[in-house]
Structures are given as structure tokens and as C-alpha cells.
Design an enzyme around this catalytic site. Structure first.
Site, PDB file in Angstrom:
ATOM      1  N   THR A  73      58.664  58.061  54.214  1.00 12.42           N
ATOM      2  CA  THR A  73      57.983  59.235  54.763  1.00 12.42           C
ATOM      3  C   THR A  73      57.818  59.138  56.282  1.00 12.42           C
ATOM      4  O   THR A  73      57.557  60.137  56.941  1.00 12.42           O
ATOM      5  CB  THR A  73      56.601  59.401  54.098  1.00 12.42           C
ATOM      6  OG1 THR A  73      55.941  58.123  54.119  1.00 12.42           O
ATOM      7  CG2 THR A  73      56.728  59.865  52.660  1.00 12.42           C
ATOM      8  N   TYR A 131      50.635  38.918  54.383  1.00 15.93           N
ATOM      9  CA  TYR A 131      51.903  39.582  54.727  1.00 15.93           C
ATOM     10  C   TYR A 131      53.036  38.555  54.795  1.00 15.93           C
ATOM     11  O   TYR A 131      54.108  38.750  54.241  1.00 15.93           O
ATOM     12  CB  TYR A 131      51.730  40.310  56.066  1.00 15.93           C
ATOM     13  CG  TYR A 131      52.931  41.105  56.502  1.00 15.93           C
ATOM     14  CD1 TYR A 131      53.236  42.326  55.902  1.00 15.93           C
ATOM     15  CD2 TYR A 131      53.766  40.647  57.520  1.00 15.93           C
ATOM     16  CE1 TYR A 131      54.342  43.073  56.310  1.00 15.93           C
ATOM     17  CE2 TYR A 131      54.863  41.385  57.939  1.00 15.93           C
ATOM     18  CZ  TYR A 131      55.144  42.599  57.327  1.00 15.93           C
ATOM     19  OH  TYR A 131      56.237  43.323  57.738  1.00 15.93           O
TER      20      TYR A 131
END
Ligand code: NAP
Length: 265
Positions: free
Chosen positions: A20, A161
């Protein structure tokens, strides 16, 4: 639409998770430029429709599907809808990802840690698991995991992460071995810092926390890359294009580092 495209992906269907905005948007656009039908996915409908609309306005093919990669029912639904409409799924790019909080490991809550794993690792697992049957039916395919230089080297930021991106790297290698016999190639891409909402938000947080101007932090980040600046989303998209094209037909289980030299030190 780019000039000099060769139609390398003509007739193929490509699902790009988290397209997106950011790197995923660039990947969806570059694959469509080469003739693929780009399936733009993510949770922000307005942005997804914008990306798919821009691709269609350039004369290429794309459609947006709402897809939260942590929701297996939705993953199954989107894969089925794409397969029923186009009769094939050739490419999956596991790009959707979040960075999680930037703080030391001992300050992480279990919920914060698990959320990063949920999106970056379990999300990629769910998409891979559910696309493989369609790729087998179609006689082959390509899967790319967007890992990171943070999956290769350590830093003091974002411990969850780092762990998830290292997981993505090895998920690609095991996938390459498991599915080679099915003509499915699986590779990982390891970007350095790329100027996207993820990095901009990270720097804005740091700027607030440390009381240092955003431009100064951006300058420091640029300097960490021997080439002198952070990358842009297309730098990664062209690497993905290579990996999923027939020009990379002998490439599987490989890790493509695109980082302006960051990890060469
Ligand atoms: P970004 O600007 O934050 O974009 C992330 C994308 O992931 C968005 O499209 C977002 O869309 C989507 N997303 C987030 N959570 C999702 C979920 N649960 N389900 C489906 N989609 C979800 O990040 P980016 O910088 O483009 O990063 C893209 C990938 O590259 C990530 O895997 C990241 O780890 C990796 N990477 C980035 C950099 C960098 O410097 N930017 C460096 C190395 C690796 P919605 O919000 O619409 O869902």
C-alpha cells in the site's frame, strides 16, 4: 510506466504483501511494468486502491485486496480469489513488515516482541504456506522474502526486528531446498536503509527522544552507507524483479544485499 520494459513477467500473477506504500508499492509497480498482474495488498484500503489505480492508469494490470498477513483466513481468501480469477499465482513477495519499538531487549514486553514476530515471521509463513499449493499446481513459481541488512548484522536498535529479519533469511533458504523439486525458487533481499514511511517514522521518534533535528539524524543515516545516502524503494524493487525473472533461473536460496555498501565494512 517506465520506458524500456521488456515484458519479462508477461502473463504472470504477483502478490506483493504490504504494497500500500513504501518498498512494497515500488515492487508492485515495477513488476506490473514488466507485464505482471500486480495484486496490491495491505490493510489501508485508500492507499491500496491508490497504488492499484496508478498502475492501471499507466496501462498495466493491478487490483487491490485487503490483506492482513497475520489473519490466516484472509490470506486463504485472497489467494483463492486471485487463483480463481487468473488461474495461476506465479510470484509472492513477502514484504509486509513492521519495525517494532527501538529499545533494549530487557525493556521489551512479551506482547511487543510477539507482535513483531506475528507480522514479520508468522505473516510470511502464512502467505508462503498458502501460496505453495497454487504454485505447485501451476508448475512452479517464485517467492522473495524482504529481509534486511538487520538480518545479517547487529545494531543497538530494534532487537525483535533483527531476530525476525534473520528468520526471514533462513526461511528463504529452507524454502529453496524444500521446494526446488517443485520448480519454486525462493530468495531473500536485504535492503540497507530505504527512505520510506517506516524509516521516516523511526527517525522522527528518535528526533523527539534525543532532541536532535530530523535533518541531522537523516545526515547520520546517510553517512552510514559508504555510497553516501540512504536508498530509495526502486533500488529494492529492481532487485526483486531480477530474482523473479527468468534471468535468475539458476538463483535460489540466495541473499541479495542492496545496501549502498553498509555491510561491506
Ligand atoms: P513501511 O513504509 O512501513 O510499509 C510497510 C508495508 O507493510 C505497508 O504497506 C503496510 O501496509 C504493510 N503492513 C504492515 N503491517 C501489515 C500487516 N499486518 N499485514 C499486511 N501488511 C502490513 O515499510 P517499508 O520500509 O516499505 O518496509 C517494507 C519491508 O522492507 C519490510 O519488511 C521491512 O522490514 C523491509 N525493510 C525496510 C527497510 C527500510 O529501510 N525501509 C530496510 C530493510 C528492510 P498497511 O499499513 O496498509 O497494512
Amino acid at each position: 510506466m517506465r520506458e524500456n520494459t521488456k515484458g519479462r513477467l508477461e502473463g504472470r500473477t504477483a502478490i506483493v504483501t504490504g504494497s500500500t506504500y513504501g518498498i512494497g508499492e515500488a515492487i508492485a509497480k515495477v513488476l506490473a511494468d514488466e507485464g505482471a498482474i500486480s495484486i496490491v495488498t495491505g490493510r489501508t484500503e485508500e492507499e491500496g486502491e491508490r497504488v492499484a489505480g496508478e498502475i492501471r492508469s499507466s496501462g498495466r494490470s493491478a487490483e487491490y485486496h485487503h490483506l492482513d498477513v497475520t489473519d490466516e483466513e484472509e490470506v486463504v481468501k485472497v489467494m483463492r480469489a486471485v487463483y480463481e480469477k487468473y488461474g495461476r499465482i506465479d510470484i509472492l513477495v513477502n514484504n509486509a513488515g513492521i519495525s517494532g519499538p527501538s529499545k533494549p531487549t530487557h525493556e521489551y514486553t512479551r506482547e511487543e516482541w510477539e507482535r513483531v514476530f506475528d507480522v514479520n515471521v508468522t505473516g510470511a509463513f502464512l502467505c508462503t504456506k498458502n501460496v505453495i499449493p497454487y504454485m505447485k499446481r501451476g508448475g512452479g513459481g517464485n517467492i522473495v522474502y524482504i529481509s534486511s541488512i538487520y538480518g545479517i548484522v547487529g545494531s543497538q536498535d530494534n532487537p525483535a526486528y533483527h531476530a525476525t529479519k534473520a528468520a526471514n533469511r533462513i526461511m528463504a533458504k529452507t524454502g529453496a531446498l524444500i521446494y526446488a523439486k517443485n520448480n519454486v525458487r525462493v530468495n531473500s533481499v536485504h535492503p540497507g536503509f530505504i527512505w520510506t514511511p517506516m524509516v521516516e517514522d523511526f527517525l522522527k521518534d528518535q528526533s523527539r527522544e534525543l532532541g536532535v533535528a530530523l535533518e541531522d539524524l537523516k545526515g547520520e543515516l546517510d553517512a552510514r552507507h559508504p555510497i553516501g545516502h540512504v536508498g530509495e524503494p526502486n533500488d529494492i524493487a529492481y532487485g526483486v524483479l531480477y530474482l523473479v525473472s527468468d534471468e535468475a533461473k539458476f538463483v535460489t536460496g540466495s541473499e541479495l544485499i542492496i545496501d549502498g555498501g553498509y555491510t561491506t565494512r
